[in-house]
Design an enzyme around this catalytic site. Sequence first.
Site, PDB file in Angstrom:
ATOM      1  CB  CYS A 192      -0.815  -1.172  -0.635  1.00  0.00           C
ATOM      2  SG  CYS A 192      -0.640  -1.466   0.891  1.00  0.00           S
ATOM      3  CB  THR A 214       4.820  -4.512   3.928  1.00  0.00           C
ATOM      4  OG1 THR A 214       5.290  -3.863   5.290  1.00  0.00           O
ATOM      5  CG2 THR A 214       4.415  -5.823   4.387  1.00  0.00           C
TER       6      THR A 214
END
Length: 321
Positions: A56, A127
């Site tokens: 990420c 997330t």
Amino acid sequence: MSTPKDSVSQSDVGLMKREPDGSFKRPDSSFRDVIEKGGRFTPEEGRYHLYVAFSCPWATRTLIVRKLKGLDSIIPVTIVSPRIGPNGWAFGSVDRFEGAEEDPLYQSAHIKDLYFRADPNYSGRFTVPVLWDKKLHTIVNNESSEIIRIFNTAFNEFLPKEKAALNYYPEDLKAQIDELNDWIYPNINNGVYRAGFAVAQEPYERAVNDVFAALDKVEKVLEGKDYLVGNTLTEADIRLWVTIIRFDPVYHGLFKCNFRTIRSGYPAIHSWLHKLYWNNSSFKESTNFEHIKVGYYWPQSSNPTRIVPVGPIPSILPLSL
């Protein structure tokens, strides 16, 4: 601890929002607290824990600043598997991918378990990064742009003078940094996602043209320079760098951002990218190309075969070239 049965829809893949015209819209982060003296979350050694995925880019921002500031012993970190699935990000106990770690605090199976521990009624996305408070057993913040500013200043009292003195958002450069962030984020950081996640031709073309127009602009900014602002490393470099390091391995192919590659089409950006990677260990050590490529090519919504491309070879060229 039980979790809602329908939480699959809250995975980082499950809540990708589109506008009526087929364009991609990124939902806002949900936990936005700060760490400050006198507040609910006060600066303390060993109180906080960082959860990230190497794949990420947003999480990589926090890894880089954590290393730059020397917070390794103050804020431990746990790496999840890059293979995001229906339940979101998995810990190494569930997906034994090389480099993926188990949750040392609660033996959680997925990042979603932390979100429901913080708020049993949570309805947003699961997330990373997640900045966790071990004292109150909750999430402090899950917005990377805010976490890097927390890391920049909140723990200075515990750091050696040379580390405390490092400031990646200095007062005299704030206006210039903010101006850069204001157009780099929508057109490059999020622009590649707007292109890659568009489900109609027109919004894709609009997004990919925005990406390359902005890269052309960055190229001019970086000509003859090592940094974007003030001849010094700032958060503007860190925020842009995490996208550029992924561009040739992922965004050029998977996200159809294929006007040019960074290595062949942008000499100034390429030089800037290389110098940060090869000359500053905080950037190199925060980058795992295997996790990056697997992380992007694993979701079947974007790559039904789950075939991970071998190239580009090498993932990043030697500094001497």
